[in-house]
Enzyme design. Sequence first.
Site, short mmCIF file in Angstrom:
data_model
loop_
_atom_site.label_atom_id
_atom_site.label_comp_id
_atom_site.label_asym_id
_atom_site.label_seq_id
_atom_site.Cartn_x
_atom_site.Cartn_y
_atom_site.Cartn_z
N LYS A 26 9.42 -5.99 -71.63
CA LYS A 26 8.25 -6.57 -70.97
C LYS A 26 7.02 -6.55 -71.87
CE LYS A 26 8.10 -2.19 -68.54
NZ LYS A 26 8.73 -1.58 -67.41
N LYS A 81 15.82 -5.48 -78.15
CA LYS A 81 15.96 -5.38 -76.70
C LYS A 81 14.97 -6.33 -76.01
CE LYS A 81 14.00 -2.18 -74.41
NZ LYS A 81 13.40 -1.11 -73.64
N LYS A 103 7.12 3.42 -79.60
CA LYS A 103 5.81 3.11 -79.00
C LYS A 103 4.68 3.54 -79.91
CE LYS A 103 6.79 2.25 -74.28
NZ LYS A 103 6.60 2.53 -72.87
P1 TYM Z 1 11.22 0.97 -68.19
O1 TYM Z 1 10.07 0.74 -67.29
O2 TYM Z 1 11.06 0.68 -69.63
O3 TYM Z 1 12.49 0.17 -67.76
C1 TYM Z 1 12.99 0.16 -66.46
C2 TYM Z 1 14.49 0.19 -66.39
O4 TYM Z 1 15.06 -1.02 -66.88
C3 TYM Z 1 15.94 -0.74 -67.94
N1 TYM Z 1 15.78 -1.79 -68.95
C4 TYM Z 1 16.78 -2.51 -69.46
N2 TYM Z 1 18.09 -2.50 -69.22
C5 TYM Z 1 18.86 -3.38 -69.92
N3 TYM Z 1 18.35 -4.24 -70.83
C6 TYM Z 1 17.03 -4.28 -71.10
N4 TYM Z 1 16.56 -5.14 -71.98
C7 TYM Z 1 16.18 -3.39 -70.39
N5 TYM Z 1 14.84 -3.17 -70.40
C8 TYM Z 1 14.60 -2.19 -69.50
C9 TYM Z 1 15.53 0.61 -68.48
O5 TYM Z 1 16.59 1.25 -69.12
C10 TYM Z 1 15.11 1.31 -67.22
O6 TYM Z 1 16.23 1.81 -66.52
N6 TYM Z 1 11.04 5.90 -68.65
C11 TYM Z 1 11.45 4.82 -67.77
C12 TYM Z 1 10.78 4.85 -66.42
C13 TYM Z 1 10.96 6.14 -65.71
C14 TYM Z 1 12.16 6.67 -65.17
C15 TYM Z 1 11.83 7.93 -64.61
C16 TYM Z 1 13.47 6.18 -65.11
C17 TYM Z 1 9.97 7.06 -65.48
N7 TYM Z 1 10.51 8.12 -64.82
C18 TYM Z 1 12.78 8.73 -63.99
C19 TYM Z 1 14.42 6.99 -64.49
C20 TYM Z 1 14.09 8.24 -63.95
C21 TYM Z 1 11.11 3.53 -68.47
O7 TYM Z 1 10.29 3.45 -69.35
O8 TYM Z 1 11.75 2.45 -67.97
#
Ligand code: TYM
Length: 337
Positions: free
Chosen positions: A202, A199, A117
């Site tokens: 979004k 990957k 990032k």
């Molecule tokens: P975030 O918002 O980037 O993504 C949300 C969830 O979706 C999964 N994910 C994917 N899985 C497979 N293939 C992909 N291309 C893909 N893109 C996203 C991510 O692994 C995630 O599970 N830090 C976290 C948000 C968060 C969180 C937490 C998660 C904040 N606090 C506490 C768990 C527990 C994040 O940025 O996810």
Amino acid sequence: MENKTQKKVILSGIQPSGELTLGSYLGAIKNWVALADEYDCYYMMADLHSITVRQNPADLRRRTLTQMAAYMACGLDPKKSTIFVQSHVPAHTQLGWVLDCYTMFGELSRMTQFKDKSAKNADNINAGLFTYPSLMAADILLYQANLVPVGDDQKQHVEICRDIASRFNGVYGDVFTLPEPFIPKVGARVMSLTSPENKMSKSDKDPGGCVYILEKPEDIVRKFKKAVTDSDTEHCVRFDRDGKPGVSNLMTIYSAAVGKTFAEIEAEFDGRGYGDFKSAVGEAVVELLRPIREETERLLADKSYLESVYRAGAEKAGYVAGKTLRKVYKKVGFLPR
Ligand code: TYM
């Protein structure tokens, strides 16, 4: 409001920093739904995390609500799972600060998401982006979560959460439960349709690479038709992640969408071209997402119901989180109010 059932606890969340993607659905939400009956679940819209990158305020509000409606449309029942907005529960930032003081500069510097990032947002490498993992650790530890269902890219964050919790427990006794990541066998890392070495994300600048779960069917079909396959001469549908990353990614998506094994998919498309295969994957994804999109739209028409869900969610989450926070404040030596 005690956890009377003594079920094990799950916490997970998604940042409303963009529209929900097929990657987040297959990597995370699908498992949230699958595990919801067995566990005491807390699922949040991680809005505090999303401002580590600049957001348009109106878009952030809209996406937070839409994301909640989509969680429910994917099958989460707010009567069984606690669905809440992260910023509605101040204990997250309160514990986040405490944990900042038990998290090392060196370990934060090694985080892949921070490195990625900061490369993408070179003009805004803010302190929040750097300390993101200790806030995420607070999210998880406040609920004494046993399991954190996430995609592969979040594994490192769950690991650092365990390290922070162990360090804290080492000083003060057993305050926090150590969580385990729960990562799906298929769909843990859905790749971009246009550059399958990256990957699906979004925040991808190329909208063709990413499928959104609320996207119109015709757009989904078009994106799959244009998906990159591989430039090998073999032209057959065969799983080989390194040699055929494009085809393998499409096979992963198809497998997760229709529940077929890779061997079954190879047999189904034996002797057929990539064009047929890509159309079939597109159609399967359209059918997978159609009921989710329709139900999300229906829910979004009833704002007062959605408000009642997130208010109840904040109440329940706040109660549970408050107990952990009070314990932590006492352990570190803050004078009680
Ligand atoms: P975030 O918002 O980037 O993504 C949300 C969830 O979706 C999964 N994910 C994917 N899985 C497979 N293939 C992909 N291309 C893909 N893109 C996203 C991510 O692994 C995630 O599970 N830090 C976290 C948000 C968060 C969180 C937490 C998660 C904040 N606090 C506490 C768990 C527990 C994040 O940025 O996810």
